[in-house]
Design a protein around this motif. Structure first.
Motif, PDB file in Angstrom:
ATOM      1  N   UNK A 146      23.780  52.803  73.480  1.00  0.00           N
ATOM      2  CA  UNK A 146      24.237  51.633  74.643  1.00  0.00           C
ATOM      3  C   UNK A 146      25.445  53.166  75.415  1.00  0.00           C
ATOM      4  N   UNK A 147      25.577  54.748  75.072  1.00  0.00           N
ATOM      5  CA  UNK A 147      25.473  55.842  75.988  1.00  0.00           C
ATOM      6  C   UNK A 147      24.533  56.160  76.123  1.00  0.00           C
ATOM      7  N   UNK A 148      23.602  56.545  76.090  1.00  0.00           N
ATOM      8  CA  UNK A 148      22.818  57.642  75.716  1.00  0.00           C
ATOM      9  C   UNK A 148      21.450  56.828  76.826  1.00  0.00           C
ATOM     10  N   UNK A 149      21.817  55.628  76.168  1.00  0.00           N
ATOM     11  CA  UNK A 149      20.590  54.797  77.099  1.00  0.00           C
ATOM     12  C   UNK A 149      18.916  55.016  75.666  1.00  0.00           C
ATOM     13  N   UNK A 150      19.579  55.287  74.481  1.00  0.00           N
ATOM     14  CA  UNK A 150      18.251  54.781  73.434  1.00  0.00           C
ATOM     15  C   UNK A 150      17.860  56.402  72.767  1.00  0.00           C
ATOM     16  N   UNK A 151      17.933  57.190  73.738  1.00  0.00           N
ATOM     17  CA  UNK A 151      18.270  58.681  73.341  1.00  0.00           C
ATOM     18  C   UNK A 151      18.192  59.598  73.874  1.00  0.00           C
TER      19      UNK A 151
END
Length: 464
Positions: A301-306
């Motif tokens: 969620x916070x890192x966009x998946x990566x």
């Protein structure tokens, strides 16, 4: 398709006093315990060779009060362990189950060591989140593959009959819930019906069933699934059809550090020993030390998946005790550079922001400070060259919800009574992690697999 049908008029080609569905850690421990107690055992396993979720883990079993801890001067007790489990689960876990597994883990580890020669030792060079003592017991390779292989060898030597490539689809039961046998399908389409006097479900959770994941843990819909594809929720569906209670279906173990796109688990030691995670902008986004399970959703969620784990060679040396980490290095997943700006270039991260993030982390370490996310840094863990980074994503490992069981692993109805001859352990049983990923204490999966598996095998043998 998982189903329950009437046992009336059903003929079985063979019968096993104790029948076990699944030959991972839970099923194999159940088999060993039942045989020791004098029962004949047949195990049914869908794969050609037993692997399951156990083989995908680090093979670590948390246990308190063992002689392995005592040899290292580690002070621990089942009571302290139980308190740690409940604290991480926010007090949601069933107290009877927590007490049973916390008290049974130490004896179970020593039983496997003494009776079957499993060479356990304690991970003694870093702390796992949420544990008040160093109590993670593993085999030399620190891999679940070694654990399941050794357990399988022990079960076969003990005389357990193991039928592989046998996928159980149907349970046959009386109106009162007594299971009389099962039907298993073979790869060639043939079926076998095997009767039983006691049935142990040690087969699976439901992480490999997208419809059930969507229904019960929507925050992980579409996430990388790092579990066994056979985890299709059969046990939960069978139990529901038999009138069993299901608990904590929204609970699961995630992991916020799976090398991407390599698909290799990166030990959380890289964080707990002084590393940190950044997003694609080179900035931190959470308190990573709360736990690797809840960090999966944070990365998504916070890192966009990566995200990127950032650490150094000192920490890498600790992580190399795990076979997965060595595989990640061999695959080229671990980036290394003598300067932070060069590491940023390799990882395609903004060099300036990464440098500022690292500087802020080192400032907090120097003062033993706490950051805005709530992470308190320990002094003496300064990162030094060569610096390391690995690109990771968040993943769903296995579900923690399942059939409600008592302290003997008997499956329970909603009114608290037990089904006549049905037992559950491992992914089939409700775990001790409560209703969210944040409730997962490191090792909870193998804890309930090994201990409830042993308890199920003993209780099933007594019943027959």
């Amino acid at each position: 398709m998982s189903r329950v049908e009437s046992a009336v008029g059903v003929a079985f080609a063979a019968e096993a006093p104790v029948l076990i569905v699944g030959a991972g850690a839970a099923g194999l421990c159940a088999a060993l315990a039942a045989i020791e107690a004098g029962a004949e055992v047949v195990m049914l396993e869908r794969d050609p060779v037993p692997r399951g979720s156990t083989a995908l883990s680090a093979g670590l079993v948390p246990a308190a009060g063992t002689r392995f801890q005592a040899a290292l001067g580690v002070a621990d007790s089942p009571g302290l362990f139980a308190a740690d489990i409940q604290r991480k689960a926010g007090g949601e876990a069933d107290p009877a189950t927590v007490d049973a597994v916390a008290a049974g883990a130490g004896p179970a580890v020593e039983w496997l060591a003494d009776a079957y020669g499993l060479p356990f030792s304690v991970v003694d060079d870093f702390d796992y989140p949420g544990h008040s003592a160093r109590r993670m017991h593993g085999l030399p390779s620190r891999s679940g593959a070694e654990l399941v292989d050794r357990l399988r060898d022990a079960a076969e030597r003990a005389g357990a009959a193991l039928l592989t490539q046998a996928t159980v689809t149907t349970l046959f039961a009386e109106p009162d819930g007594t299971v009389r046998g099962v039907e298993a399908e073979r790869p060639d389409g043939g079926v076998e019906r095997i009767g039983c006097r006691a049935l142990v479900l040690a087969c699976n959770g439901y992480g490999g069933a997208p419809d059930l994941v969507r229904r019960h843990i929507p925050e992980m819909e579409g996430a990388l699934y790092f579990g066994h594809p056979g985890n299709r929720g059969d046990a939960a569906l069978w139990g529901e059809a038999l009138g069993a209670e299901r608990r904590f279906m929204s609970g699961y173990q995630g992991h916020g550090s799976v090398a991407h796109p390599h698909g290799i688990l990166i030990s959380w030691a890289v964080i707990m020993e002084g590393g940190f995670q950044v997003d694609a902008k080179g900035e931190r986004f959470s308190d990573e030390t709360r736990g690797y399970s809840e960090q999966a959703a944070m990365v998504l969620k916070r890192a966009g998946g990566v995200a990127f784990d950032v650490f150094d060679e000192r920490i890498a040396a600790v992580a190399r005790q795990f076979e997965d980490f060595k595989q990640a290095e061999a695959a080229g997943a671990i980036l290394s550079a003598d300067r932070l700006e060069d590491l940023a270039a390799l990882a395609k991260l903004p060099a300036g922001r990464l440098a500022r993030t690292c500087s802020e982390v080192e400032r907090l370490k120097a003062s033993g400070g706490t950051d805005a996310f709530g992470r308190t840094f320990s002094a003496g863990q300064k990162l030094v060259a060569p610096f390391k980074a690995v690109r990771v994503t968040g993943a769903l490992f296995h579900t923690q919800g399942g059939l409600a069981v008592d302290g003997s692993a008997r499956v329970l109805r909603p009114d608290g009574t037990s089904l006549p001859n049905l037992f559950a352990a491992g992914g089939a049983a409700a775990g001790v992690s409560g209703s969210t990923a944040a409730g997962y204490l490191s090792g909870n999966g193998l804890l309930t697999a090994v201990v409830l598996g042993r308890l199920a095998g003993l209780a099933a043998a007594r019943l027959v």
